[in-house]
Design an enzyme around this catalytic site. Structure first.
Site, PDB file in Angstrom:
ATOM      1  N   ASP A 157       4.671 -16.867  12.289  1.00 45.57           N
ATOM      2  CA  ASP A 157       3.726 -15.808  11.931  1.00 45.57           C
ATOM      3  C   ASP A 157       3.001 -15.319  13.185  1.00 45.57           C
ATOM      4  OD1 ASP A 157       4.418 -16.134   9.304  1.00 45.57           O
ATOM      5  OD2 ASP A 157       2.635 -17.300   8.762  1.00 45.57           O
ATOM      6  N   LYS A 158       2.516 -14.107  13.118  1.00 43.54           N
ATOM      7  CA  LYS A 158       1.797 -13.498  14.242  1.00 43.54           C
ATOM      8  C   LYS A 158       0.653 -14.387  14.733  1.00 43.54           C
ATOM      9  CE  LYS A 158      -1.191  -9.499  15.248  1.00 43.54           C
ATOM     10  NZ  LYS A 158      -1.748  -8.243  14.710  1.00 43.54           N
TER      11      LYS A 158
END
Length: 363
Positions: A157-158
């Site tokens: 995930d970012k």
């Protein structure tokens, strides 16, 4: 409209771009959303820089100059937010240099990097820089301008930091992806959560599905799709019809330390469903990850509500909780590629500082 309204600012941008009011609506319309996103991005940066002073910082030795306030706690949080914003503004060569200097391991088949906070793996709306786009540049930096582009093997995930595997060839990438798919890669994460799981060690085995949240601000979230429910008549467990869109999700967890109404957890995702760790901890165990504002509430998008003792230890006001970053880190990786490759990557500095402030220390 007020003189400072977003629409007036967008009109000014259109004017500077040479699109006068006489330009056709057909020509201007396709750019409206893009221009609006630029305005929103600029406003976010201005908010982060408000009442700030110049302060230098770096990621993996690459120098940036975000604007940060005098207060030490807000300085740490806003500096991280600014660095995330600036990773979207820098030249791709600079971003590739950041990734190169964060290289944890490499051989003739793979390169393992320490993914920075706030950097998306893939492109999308509003994303100017992502890991996928700079892989050709990174490959040349690692191989003295003679390598083919690197290949993604999995994603993070970012907001997640830590170990991420890249392959030097498409063939190796397919082999590594198969190892992930067949659950032969052991991935260990560290997460700081609110509350303490009960029991302190176990396995969460609940399918996950994506659903639309109907509220004043409609959005999509991953959530649990249990295979059983409790009968209201006799309290017995009843197997229910499984949602055809739900995916099997299994997560092993273990408590490493607890203090200040928080816990340090060792988490091992057995499967690889989107947002699996975040959903299983938040909705399966009732222990939302610190800084996970998306899964702190189901029916709305709002900053995470923190216990008083946690705020006190972090020296943070609840009104500033929205600046807290997600405390989820890909800590250890064991990859059976030929001989087994075992790697460990320390959490980023903000994660380590939080551990110290909350007096969480792994045994």
């Amino acid at each position: 409209a007020a003189s400072g309204s977003p629409w007036r600012r967008i009109a000014a941008v259109l004017g500077r771009a040479g699109l006068s009011s006489s330009s056709s609506s057909t020509a201007a319309a396709p750019r409206a959303e893009e221009l609006a996103e630029r305005v929103r991005s600029k406003e976010r940066r201005e908010e982060l820089c408000m009442k700030a002073k110049s302060h230098s910082a770096s990621i993996n030795g690459v120098l940036f100059s975000p604007q940060v306030p005098k207060d030490p706690v807000r300085r740490q949080l806003l500096k991280l937010a600014m660095l995330s914003e600036q990773l979207q503004q820098v030249h791709p060569n600079v971003l590739a240099k950041v990734l190169k200097q964060g290289t944890v391991y490499q051989n003739e088949e793979i390169v393992v990097i320490n993914k920075p906070y706030g950097l998306p793996v893939h492109g999308g709306p509003g994303v100017k820089n992502c890991i996928a786009d700079v892989l050709p540049i990174l490959a040349k930096m690692l191989e003295n301008m003679k390598a083919e582009p690197l290949h993604l093997c999995h994603r993070l995930d970012k907001e997640t930091t830590g170990l991420m595997v890249l392959a030097r060839t498409q063939e190796v990438a397919e082999r590594v992806r198969l190892l992930f798919k067949t659950r032969q890669v052991e991935k260990i994460y560290w997460a700081i959560s609110l509350g303490e799981p009960e029991p302190t060690e176990g396995i969460v085995d609940i399918p996950i599905v994506e659903k639309k949240v109907e509220s004043h601000q409609s959005h999509y979230k991953m959530t649990l799709a249990p295979s059983y429910r409790m009968s209201p008549d006799d309290g017995k467990m009843i197997k229910i019809h499984r949602n055809t869109n739900a995916k099997s999700a299994v997560t092993r967890y273990r408590l490493l330390a607890s203090s200040s109404a928080c816990s340090l957890l060792e988490v091992q995702p057995i499967t690889g469903v989107k947002h699996q760790i975040r959903v299983h901890l938040a909705y399966g165990l009732g222990c939302t990850i610190l800084g996970d504002h998306k899964y702190s509430h189901w029916s709305k998008l709002a900053p995470q509500k923190l216990p008083v003792i946690t705020l006190k230890r972090l020296k943070l006001d609840q009104t500033k909780a929205r600046y807290l970053p997600l405390h989820l880190h890909a800590y250890r990786l064991s990859l059976p590629l030929g001989e087994r490759i075992n790697l460990v990557c320390k959490p980023p500095l903000f994660f380590q500082k939080t551990l110290k402030k909350l007096e969480l220390e792994a045994a």
